[in-house]
Design a protein around this motif. Structure first.
Motif, PDB file in Angstrom:
ATOM      1  N   LEU A 244       2.824  10.917 -38.464  1.00 61.65           N
ATOM      2  CA  LEU A 244       3.191  11.156 -37.069  1.00 61.65           C
ATOM      3  C   LEU A 244       2.628  10.084 -36.137  1.00 61.65           C
ATOM      4  O   LEU A 244       3.195   9.807 -35.081  1.00 61.65           O
ATOM      5  CB  LEU A 244       2.694  12.540 -36.632  1.00 61.65           C
ATOM      6  N   ASN A 245       1.516   9.512 -36.525  1.00 58.76           N
ATOM      7  CA  ASN A 245       0.915   8.430 -35.739  1.00 58.76           C
ATOM      8  C   ASN A 245       0.348   7.423 -36.719  1.00 58.76           C
ATOM      9  O   ASN A 245      -0.849   7.378 -36.974  1.00 58.76           O
ATOM     10  CB  ASN A 245      -0.179   8.975 -34.819  1.00 58.76           C
ATOM     11  N   ILE A 246       1.247   6.620 -37.273  1.00 58.71           N
ATOM     12  CA  ILE A 246       0.901   5.763 -38.407  1.00 58.71           C
ATOM     13  C   ILE A 246      -0.225   4.785 -38.070  1.00 58.71           C
ATOM     14  O   ILE A 246      -1.023   4.410 -38.926  1.00 58.71           O
ATOM     15  CB  ILE A 246       2.152   5.009 -38.910  1.00 58.71           C
ATOM     16  N   GLY A 247      -0.295   4.377 -36.802  1.00 61.14           N
ATOM     17  CA  GLY A 247      -1.303   3.400 -36.411  1.00 61.14           C
ATOM     18  C   GLY A 247      -2.728   3.921 -36.495  1.00 61.14           C
ATOM     19  O   GLY A 247      -3.678   3.135 -36.576  1.00 61.14           O
ATOM     20  N   GLU A 248      -2.904   5.236 -36.474  1.00 61.78           N
ATOM     21  CA  GLU A 248      -4.243   5.811 -36.559  1.00 61.78           C
ATOM     22  C   GLU A 248      -4.695   6.025 -38.001  1.00 61.78           C
ATOM     23  O   GLU A 248      -5.876   6.331 -38.247  1.00 61.78           O
ATOM     24  CB  GLU A 248      -4.304   7.133 -35.796  1.00 61.78           C
ATOM     25  N   SER A 249      -3.802   5.854 -38.947  1.00 61.78           N
ATOM     26  CA  SER A 249      -4.155   6.042 -40.352  1.00 61.78           C
ATOM     27  C   SER A 249      -5.304   5.117 -40.745  1.00 61.78           C
ATOM     28  O   SER A 249      -5.342   3.950 -40.356  1.00 61.78           O
ATOM     29  CB  SER A 249      -2.946   5.746 -41.239  1.00 61.78           C
ATOM     30  N   TYR A 250      -6.241   5.665 -41.497  1.00 60.78           N
ATOM     31  CA  TYR A 250      -7.372   4.912 -42.045  1.00 60.78           C
ATOM     32  C   TYR A 250      -8.253   4.286 -40.967  1.00 60.78           C
ATOM     33  O   TYR A 250      -8.845   3.231 -41.165  1.00 60.78           O
ATOM     34  CB  TYR A 250      -6.869   3.849 -43.041  1.00 60.78           C
ATOM     35  N   HIS A 251      -8.337   4.956 -39.841  1.00 64.17           N
ATOM     36  CA  HIS A 251      -9.238   4.551 -38.762  1.00 64.17           C
ATOM     37  C   HIS A 251     -10.229   5.683 -38.475  1.00 64.17           C
ATOM     38  O   HIS A 251      -9.944   6.851 -38.744  1.00 64.17           O
ATOM     39  CB  HIS A 251      -8.457   4.230 -37.482  1.00 64.17           C
ATOM     40  N   PRO A 252     -11.369   5.356 -37.912  1.00 64.36           N
ATOM     41  CA  PRO A 252     -12.353   6.405 -37.603  1.00 64.36           C
ATOM     42  C   PRO A 252     -11.840   7.388 -36.560  1.00 64.36           C
ATOM     43  O   PRO A 252     -11.149   7.015 -35.604  1.00 64.36           O
ATOM     44  CB  PRO A 252     -13.549   5.618 -37.052  1.00 64.36           C
ATOM     45  N   THR A 253     -12.185   8.641 -36.738  1.00 57.46           N
ATOM     46  CA  THR A 253     -11.955   9.660 -35.725  1.00 57.46           C
ATOM     47  C   THR A 253     -13.000   9.496 -34.621  1.00 57.46           C
ATOM     48  O   THR A 253     -13.890   8.638 -34.703  1.00 57.46           O
ATOM     49  CB  THR A 253     -12.082  11.057 -36.335  1.00 57.46           C
ATOM     50  N   ALA A 254     -12.906  10.335 -33.606  1.00 63.03           N
ATOM     51  CA  ALA A 254     -13.939  10.315 -32.562  1.00 63.03           C
ATOM     52  C   ALA A 254     -15.316  10.587 -33.166  1.00 63.03           C
ATOM     53  O   ALA A 254     -16.321   9.975 -32.767  1.00 63.03           O
ATOM     54  CB  ALA A 254     -13.610  11.348 -31.485  1.00 63.03           C
ATOM     55  N   ALA A 255     -15.374  11.479 -34.158  1.00 63.70           N
ATOM     56  CA  ALA A 255     -16.652  11.764 -34.831  1.00 63.70           C
ATOM     57  C   ALA A 255     -17.150  10.548 -35.607  1.00 63.70           C
ATOM     58  O   ALA A 255     -18.364  10.315 -35.705  1.00 63.70           O
ATOM     59  CB  ALA A 255     -16.501  12.962 -35.768  1.00 63.70           C
ATOM     60  N   GLY A 256     -16.239   9.771 -36.160  1.00 65.29           N
ATOM     61  CA  GLY A 256     -16.622   8.555 -36.862  1.00 65.29           C
ATOM     62  C   GLY A 256     -17.184   7.501 -35.931  1.00 65.29           C
ATOM     63  O   GLY A 256     -18.121   6.763 -36.278  1.00 65.29           O
ATOM     64  N   GLN A 257     -16.619   7.424 -34.727  1.00 62.77           N
ATOM     65  CA  GLN A 257     -17.141   6.487 -33.732  1.00 62.77           C
ATOM     66  C   GLN A 257     -18.537   6.903 -33.266  1.00 62.77           C
ATOM     67  O   GLN A 257     -19.457   6.085 -33.203  1.00 62.77           O
ATOM     68  CB  GLN A 257     -16.186   6.401 -32.543  1.00 62.77           C
ATOM     69  N   SER A 258     -18.699   8.184 -32.959  1.00 63.02           N
ATOM     70  CA  SER A 258     -19.983   8.652 -32.417  1.00 63.02           C
ATOM     71  C   SER A 258     -21.040   8.857 -33.488  1.00 63.02           C
ATOM     72  O   SER A 258     -22.231   8.642 -33.251  1.00 63.02           O
ATOM     73  CB  SER A 258     -19.787   9.961 -31.637  1.00 63.02           C
TER      74      SER A 258
END
Length: 269
Positions: A244-258
């Motif tokens: 649904l949002n291919i560009g976000e695949s395999y990127h950190p979530t907000a929890a991964g950033q924080s």
């Protein structure tokens, strides 16, 4: 009694002096952080793709208020903060379009870069859509690029940063491993492929760390911070494939950033 009182008085004075010094040191530390001019460079892992809350003014760069540079700035109130990291950026994009805020007064620079040069997106697309053999061949090509071409590209970026910000403390952040091997995933890529992808991330990080060290920059590994929070861990700080949002695949979530990236920068800044 007099000696006892004298000892108590001396202890009291010493304690007061220590408290005063500690308070002064704390105040100095706070003021030194608040006096920092901070510039955040890099690719989608630095811009915050995958964490949501994007600044509409950043357009396709998708800079997020939940990305680690913005979180660090919010927590430390630097005297200035320039956020130029951009989704999809390669090393050449950094040198051509992200360095305008750097100058002789810049104190702190953070950057993640190199994944797009090495073909991160194409590797994942190939591995998801094609056979295991085709996937492993594409990973081998990426590793070859890391050996032959990426070091020179990183040298160009790092040299340009140092030329524009000669006094800055430069923090280079790596990439997490994507998968927990033998984890909770029951469909999708094989563990052979997942292990190869993890190994390729380690390979990229090792090359980046060497180039950073050779330029006198501080390299910070984030893989350890993401351990236990990989895809297939049951508590992932990374998006898996998202149609649904291919560009976000395999990127950190907000929890991964924080939880993954922010502590890495904080420890090195």
């Amino acid at each position: 009694m007099k000696l006892s009182r004298l000892g108590a008085l001396s202890s009291s004075l010493l304690l007061g002096a220590l408290l005063a010094l500690t308070g002064t040191a704390t105040a100095h530390a706070a003021s030194s952080v608040q006096g920092v001019d901070y510039v955040a460079l890099g690719d989608s892992y630095s811009s915050g793709v995958g964490s949501g809350s994007y600044d509409s003014a950043s357009g396709d760069c998708k800079r997020s208020t939940k990305a680690y540079p913005a979180l660090w700035a919010a927590a430390n109130s630097p005297s200035s903060f320039a956020f130029t990291a951009c989704s999809g950026a390669r090393t050449g994009d950094v040198t051509s379009g992200q360095l305008g805020s750097l100058n002789a007064s810049t104190d702190l620079v953070s950057i993640s870069i190199g994944g797009n040069d090495a073909g991160f997106a194409d590797v994942m697309t190939t591995c998801v859509l094609n056979s295991e053999a085709t996937c492993l061949s594409r990973i081998a090509t990426a590793r070859s690029y890391v050996d032959s071409t990426l070091p020179g590209n990183l040298d160009s970026v790092y040299s340009a940063i140092r030329a524009k910000a000669p006094s800055a403390h430069v923090v280079v952040l790596g990439y997490p491993r994507f998968y927990k091997i033998g984890g909770s995933c029951v469909v999708g890529l094989s563990d052979t492929v997942r292990s190869a992808i993890n190994s390729a991330a380690d390979y990229l990080n090792a090359a980046t760390a060497k180039r950073a060290a050779d330029h006198g920059f501080t390299y910070v590994d984030v893989a350890g911070g993401f351990t236990g929070h990989e895809i297939c861990s049951g508590d992932s700080w990374l998006h898996s494939l998202n149609w649904l949002n291919i560009g976000e695949s395999y990127h950190p979530t907000a929890a991964g950033q924080s939880g993954g990236y922010l502590p890495a920068l904080t420890s090195a800044a």
